[in-house]
Design a protein around this motif. Structure first.
Motif, PDB file in Angstrom:
ATOM      1  N   GLU A  28     -17.465  38.324   8.046  1.00 54.41           N
ATOM      2  CA  GLU A  28     -18.476  38.794   6.770  1.00 54.41           C
ATOM      3  C   GLU A  28     -18.115  40.020   5.960  1.00 54.41           C
ATOM      4  O   GLU A  28     -17.407  40.915   6.819  1.00 54.41           O
ATOM      5  N   THR A  30     -19.448  42.853   3.456  1.00 54.27           N
ATOM      6  CA  THR A  30     -20.378  43.192   2.376  1.00 54.27           C
ATOM      7  C   THR A  30     -19.909  44.091   1.233  1.00 54.27           C
ATOM      8  O   THR A  30     -19.084  45.189   1.539  1.00 54.27           O
ATOM      9  N   GLU A  32     -20.707  46.464  -2.379  1.00 53.65           N
ATOM     10  CA  GLU A  32     -21.637  46.945  -3.325  1.00 53.65           C
ATOM     11  C   GLU A  32     -21.134  46.801  -4.743  1.00 53.65           C
ATOM     12  O   GLU A  32     -19.872  47.340  -5.040  1.00 53.65           O
ATOM     13  N   VAL A  64     -21.686  39.226   1.444  1.00 60.80           N
ATOM     14  CA  VAL A  64     -22.791  39.712   1.197  1.00 60.80           C
ATOM     15  C   VAL A  64     -22.801  40.549  -0.107  1.00 60.80           C
ATOM     16  O   VAL A  64     -22.129  41.664  -0.024  1.00 60.80           O
ATOM     17  N   VAL A  66     -24.236  43.189  -2.876  1.00 61.30           N
ATOM     18  CA  VAL A  66     -25.454  44.020  -2.884  1.00 61.30           C
ATOM     19  C   VAL A  66     -25.116  44.900  -4.329  1.00 61.30           C
ATOM     20  O   VAL A  66     -24.388  45.671  -4.629  1.00 61.30           O
TER      21      VAL A  66
END
Ligand SMILES: [Zn+2]
Length: 118
Positions: A28, A30, A32, A64, A66
């Protein structure tokens, strides 16, 4: 496509980290992404899905995404305000002596990995 170039850079960095840390798989990621970075989420996700097929560590990596709000700062009245709503002009004093303080970045925030069993 702007997004693909960023995806390539991000994947390169993550793979480098995976290699250094003797990771088996990155499961995974993540990131931004600033809303005034010019990145379009759908394009980014598509490019990511396509590009990781060729990756050694990230074939099954989940993304993911964001979004980070664009914030501008006014030098004249020290106000901060959301960039996408008001643009270059300060909504408080209507000055154009403003600059972006956040919202342009694309950052790797978190990486979940699966380690080699040995
Ligand atoms: Zn102002």
């Amino acid at each position: 496509m702007h997004e693909l170039g960023i995806v390539v850079e991000v994947v390169k960095q993550v793979e480098e980290l995976a290699k250094q840390n003797n990771v088996d798989k990155v499961i995974e990621l993540t990131i931004e992404v600033g809303e005034v970075s010019g990145v379009i989420k759908e394009y980014f996700e598509d490019a990511f899905k396509w590009f990781i097929k060729k990756s050694e560590y990230m074939k099954e990596c989940k993304l993911v995404y964001v979004p980070i709000q664009g914030i501008s700062y006014c030098e004249d009245c020290k106000n901060t305000y959301p960039t996408t709503k008001y643009g270059k002009e300060c909504p408080k004093c209507h000055s154009s002596h403003t600059y972006l303080v956040s919202g342009q970045e694309v950052l790797i925030k978190d990486i979940k990995v699966q380690n080699k069993e040995n």
